[in-house]
Design an enzyme around this catalytic site. Structure first.
Site, PDB file in Angstrom:
ATOM      1  N   TYR A   1      24.137  48.457  13.548  1.00  0.00           N
ATOM      2  CA  TYR A   1      24.913  49.697  13.599  1.00  0.00           C
ATOM      3  C   TYR A   1      24.311  50.684  12.609  1.00  0.00           C
ATOM      4  O   TYR A   1      24.164  50.369  11.426  1.00  0.00           O
ATOM      5  CB  TYR A   1      26.377  49.424  13.240  1.00  0.00           C
ATOM      6  CG  TYR A   1      27.216  50.680  13.152  1.00  0.00           C
ATOM      7  CD1 TYR A   1      27.537  51.400  14.300  1.00  0.00           C
ATOM      8  CD2 TYR A   1      27.679  51.150  11.927  1.00  0.00           C
ATOM      9  CE1 TYR A   1      28.293  52.555  14.221  1.00  0.00           C
ATOM     10  CE2 TYR A   1      28.440  52.291  11.840  1.00  0.00           C
ATOM     11  CZ  TYR A   1      28.750  53.001  12.992  1.00  0.00           C
ATOM     12  OH  TYR A   1      29.494  54.147  12.907  1.00  0.00           O
TER      13      TYR A   1
ATOM     14  N   ASP B   1      29.740  62.519   3.551  1.00  0.00           N
ATOM     15  CA  ASP B   1      29.775  62.355   5.007  1.00  0.00           C
ATOM     16  C   ASP B   1      30.758  63.343   5.624  1.00  0.00           C
ATOM     17  O   ASP B   1      31.860  62.990   6.035  1.00  0.00           O
ATOM     18  CB  ASP B   1      30.167  60.912   5.343  1.00  0.00           C
ATOM     19  CG  ASP B   1      30.215  60.654   6.838  1.00  0.00           C
ATOM     20  OD1 ASP B   1      29.515  61.359   7.592  1.00  0.00           O
ATOM     21  OD2 ASP B   1      30.967  59.741   7.250  1.00  0.00           O
TER      22      ASP B   1
ATOM     23  N   ASP C   1      26.208  56.105  15.020  1.00  0.00           N
ATOM     24  CA  ASP C   1      27.278  57.073  14.794  1.00  0.00           C
ATOM     25  C   ASP C   1      26.734  58.464  15.123  1.00  0.00           C
ATOM     26  O   ASP C   1      25.786  58.940  14.510  1.00  0.00           O
ATOM     27  CB  ASP C   1      27.689  56.985  13.318  1.00  0.00           C
ATOM     28  CG  ASP C   1      28.784  57.953  12.932  1.00  0.00           C
ATOM     29  OD1 ASP C   1      29.198  58.780  13.759  1.00  0.00           O
ATOM     30  OD2 ASP C   1      29.229  57.880  11.766  1.00  0.00           O
TER      31      ASP C   1
ATOM     32  N   ASP D   1      28.810  61.200  15.165  1.00  0.00           N
ATOM     33  CA  ASP D   1      29.810  62.150  14.667  1.00  0.00           C
ATOM     34  C   ASP D   1      30.592  62.783  15.819  1.00  0.00           C
ATOM     35  O   ASP D   1      31.082  62.089  16.685  1.00  0.00           O
ATOM     36  CB  ASP D   1      29.147  63.200  13.783  1.00  0.00           C
ATOM     37  CG  ASP D   1      28.774  62.663  12.404  1.00  0.00           C
ATOM     38  OD1 ASP D   1      29.243  61.566  12.059  1.00  0.00           O
ATOM     39  OD2 ASP D   1      28.004  63.321  11.686  1.00  0.00           O
TER      40      ASP D   1
ATOM     41  N   HIS E   1      28.648  56.462  19.394  1.00  0.00           N
ATOM     42  CA  HIS E   1      30.066  56.787  19.489  1.00  0.00           C
ATOM     43  C   HIS E   1      30.293  58.229  19.069  1.00  0.00           C
ATOM     44  O   HIS E   1      29.619  58.769  18.188  1.00  0.00           O
ATOM     45  CB  HIS E   1      30.948  55.812  18.703  1.00  0.00           C
ATOM     46  CG  HIS E   1      30.812  55.810  17.223  1.00  0.00           C
ATOM     47  ND1 HIS E   1      31.293  56.812  16.420  1.00  0.00           N
ATOM     48  CD2 HIS E   1      30.265  54.895  16.382  1.00  0.00           C
ATOM     49  CE1 HIS E   1      31.065  56.531  15.159  1.00  0.00           C
ATOM     50  NE2 HIS E   1      30.419  55.370  15.092  1.00  0.00           N
TER      51      HIS E   1
ATOM     52  N   GLU F   1      33.394  61.023  18.055  1.00  0.00           N
ATOM     53  CA  GLU F   1      34.756  61.024  17.514  1.00  0.00           C
ATOM     54  C   GLU F   1      35.483  62.315  17.869  1.00  0.00           C
ATOM     55  O   GLU F   1      34.861  63.362  18.092  1.00  0.00           O
ATOM     56  CB  GLU F   1      34.722  60.829  16.000  1.00  0.00           C
ATOM     57  CG  GLU F   1      33.974  61.902  15.256  1.00  0.00           C
ATOM     58  CD  GLU F   1      33.514  61.440  13.876  1.00  0.00           C
ATOM     59  OE1 GLU F   1      33.757  62.202  12.924  1.00  0.00           O
ATOM     60  OE2 GLU F   1      32.918  60.353  13.752  1.00  0.00           O
TER      61      GLU F   1
ATOM     62  N   CYS G   1      35.368  61.032   6.983  1.00  0.00           N
ATOM     63  CA  CYS G   1      35.432  59.588   7.179  1.00  0.00           C
ATOM     64  C   CYS G   1      36.770  59.247   7.805  1.00  0.00           C
ATOM     65  O   CYS G   1      37.810  59.807   7.433  1.00  0.00           O
ATOM     66  CB  CYS G   1      35.255  58.870   5.845  1.00  0.00           C
ATOM     67  SG  CYS G   1      35.688  57.110   5.892  1.00  0.00           S
TER      68      CYS G   1
ATOM     69  N   ARG H   1      35.491  57.372  19.999  1.00  0.00           N
ATOM     70  CA  ARG H   1      36.203  57.009  18.773  1.00  0.00           C
ATOM     71  C   ARG H   1      37.477  57.828  18.665  1.00  0.00           C
ATOM     72  O   ARG H   1      37.463  59.056  18.774  1.00  0.00           O
ATOM     73  CB  ARG H   1      35.325  57.249  17.545  1.00  0.00           C
ATOM     74  CG  ARG H   1      36.001  56.795  16.258  1.00  0.00           C
ATOM     75  CD  ARG H   1      35.081  56.914  15.062  1.00  0.00           C
ATOM     76  NE  ARG H   1      35.653  57.785  14.043  1.00  0.00           N
ATOM     77  CZ  ARG H   1      35.116  58.014  12.855  1.00  0.00           C
ATOM     78  NH1 ARG H   1      33.971  57.448  12.533  1.00  0.00           N
ATOM     79  NH2 ARG H   1      35.696  58.816  11.988  1.00  0.00           N
TER      80      ARG H   1
ATOM     81  N   GLU I   1      39.975  53.965  15.283  1.00  0.00           N
ATOM     82  CA  GLU I   1      39.671  54.057  13.859  1.00  0.00           C
ATOM     83  C   GLU I   1      40.934  53.961  13.007  1.00  0.00           C
ATOM     84  O   GLU I   1      42.007  54.457  13.370  1.00  0.00           O
ATOM     85  CB  GLU I   1      38.945  55.376  13.576  1.00  0.00           C
ATOM     86  CG  GLU I   1      38.579  55.620  12.124  1.00  0.00           C
ATOM     87  CD  GLU I   1      37.576  54.620  11.566  1.00  0.00           C
ATOM     88  OE1 GLU I   1      37.891  53.412  11.565  1.00  0.00           O
ATOM     89  OE2 GLU I   1      36.494  55.048  11.117  1.00  0.00           O
TER      90      GLU I   1
ATOM     91  N   ASN J   1      36.324  48.554  13.342  1.00  0.00           N
ATOM     92  CA  ASN J   1      35.595  48.941  12.131  1.00  0.00           C
ATOM     93  C   ASN J   1      36.128  48.152  10.945  1.00  0.00           C
ATOM     94  O   ASN J   1      37.292  48.266  10.581  1.00  0.00           O
ATOM     95  CB  ASN J   1      35.774  50.443  11.877  1.00  0.00           C
ATOM     96  CG  ASN J   1      34.996  50.924  10.669  1.00  0.00           C
ATOM     97  OD1 ASN J   1      34.217  50.191  10.074  1.00  0.00           O
ATOM     98  ND2 ASN J   1      35.210  52.186  10.308  1.00  0.00           N
TER      99      ASN J   1
END
Length: 293
Positions: A47, A62, A89, A91, A116, A118, A126, A161, A191, A213
Site C-alpha cells: 500500500y 498530509d 492513495d 486522495d 482509492h 475519498e 487524515c 473511501r 474510514e 485501515n
C-alpha cells in the site's frame, strides 16, 4: 523493476488474489526500498501511503499539497521496484471528473494496480483527524463513474473511501457506501470506524469487498487481520506502521550519535551493507553490466 524478472500485469494479479480465499494485509510504503522489504518479508502486496509520501518526501503535512504528477512519479518508483501489486492513495482524485480521468490514466501508466478516492473537500485531512468536510454524495458518484470509465484495464481497482463516520455518523457512511457501489466502485474503504461493532455493522450492510485501515493512534480499535477476515473484510492496510517504526529508530540513533559522537554502540541495530546490497540486487546489476561489455 527487479533485474530481468518478468512481471505480470499488476491489476490482473491483484484481482486474481482478491478472488482467492483469505484476507490480504498490505503494509504501507513511502519509498521503493521499503516496498522491497515488504515483498521480501512475504507480503502479497504493498500500500502506497499518501501521508507517508508527503511526510517522507517533502516534510509537509498530509493536506493534499502534492500534485498528481508528483504522487504518480513516486508511486511508479515503488511499483517498479517489486513484483507484487501496489495500491495507492489517490486522495480526492486531484479535482473533478476530468481531473479524475487523468489521475487514473497516470496511475495506470505508473504500474499501480488500483487506487482509492475519498469523498472529502480539499484541503483534505487524515481520515482520523477532525476538521474534514465532505463532498456531496452525487459529486462523489460522478468521480467514481469517471474513474471507472477512464481505466484502460478493467481489472484496475477503483476503491471508494467513505470519510463520513468522522463528520456525520455511521448510518451516513453506509448510505454513501451503497451509492458509491451503485456508481461502479469495486471496493469500499470505510474510514475511521470507532469499534469492532461498527466494522461488523458496516460489513453486514455493504455487500461488496471491503478494505479496513489499521493505522496507529487513530479512532479505530486495534484488530488483527484474522479479526477482519472473520468480519468479512478482504484487505487490511497498515499505512504508516513501517514509517513510524523507522522514524522512532532513526531519532533514537541520532540522539545517541549526538551524545556519544560515534555509531559503534548501535551497529547491531543497523541493516548491514551486505543485506542492503542483496535486497537491491547489487551483484546482479554488476553481472548484467559485465555481460553487456
Amino acid at each position: 523493476m527487479p533485474l530481468n524478472h518478468p512481471k505480470a500485469n499488476p491489476s490482473t494479479q491483484l484481482r486474481k488474489r482478491l478472488n482467492q480465499p483469505g484476507i490480504l494485509p498490505l503494509p504501507g510504503a513511502f519509498n521503493a526500498i521499503t516496498a522491497k522489504l515488504i515483498e521480501k518479508t512475504g507480503f502479497e502486496g504493498v500500500y502506497v501511503t499518501g501521508a507517508g509520501l508527503i511526510n517522507g518526501m517533502t516534510g509537509y503535512p498530509d493536506i493534499g499539497l502534492l500534485s498528481v504528477t508528483e504522487v504518480t512519479q513516486f508511486a511508479g518508483y515503488i511499483a517498479n521496484a517489486v513484483e507484487i501489486p501496489v495500491i495507492c492513495d489517490a486522495d480526492t482524485g486531484y479535482g473533478e471528473a476530468l481531473q479524475v480521468k487523468r489521475t487514473v490514466e497516470l496511475f495506470e501508466q505508473a504500474g499501480v494496480a488500483g487506487i482509492h478516492l475519498e469523498d472529502q473537500l480539499s484541503p483534505k485531512r487524515c481520515g482520523h483527524l477532525e476538521g474534514k468536510q465532505l463532498v456531496s454524495l452525487e459529486d462523489m458518484q460522478t468521480k467514481i463513474r469517471a474513474a471507472c470509465r477512464a481505466r484502460q484495464n478493467p481489472d484496475f481497482l477503483i476503491i471508494g473511501r467513505v470519510d463520513a463516520r468522522g463528520v456525520t455518523n455511521l448510518h451516513d457512511s453506509i448510505r454513501r457506501a451503497k451509492a458509491y457501489v451503485e456508481a461502479g466502485a469495486d471496493m469500499i474503504f470505510p474510514e475511521a470506524m470507532q469499534s469492532r461493532e461498527e466494522f461488523a455493522q458496516f460489513a453486514k450492510a455493504v455487500d461488496i469487498p471491503l478494505l479496513a485501515n489499521m493505522t496507529e493512534f487513530g479512532k479505530s480499535p486495534y484488530l488483527t487481520t484474522a479479526d477482519f477476515e472473520a468480519l468479512g473484510y478482504k484487505i487490511v492496510i497498515f499505512p504508516m506502521t513501517a514509517f513510524r517504526v523507522m522514524m522512532h529508530a532513526v531519532e533514537e540513533a541520532l540522539v545517541t550519535l549526538k551524545q556519544t559522537g560515534t555509531q559503534q554502540g548501535f551497529l547491531d541495530r543497523m541493516q548491514t551493507r551486505q543485506t542492503l546490497y542483496s535486497l537491491i540486487e547489487y551483484d546482479a546489476y554488476n553481472e548484467w553490466d559485465k555481460q553487456c561489455s
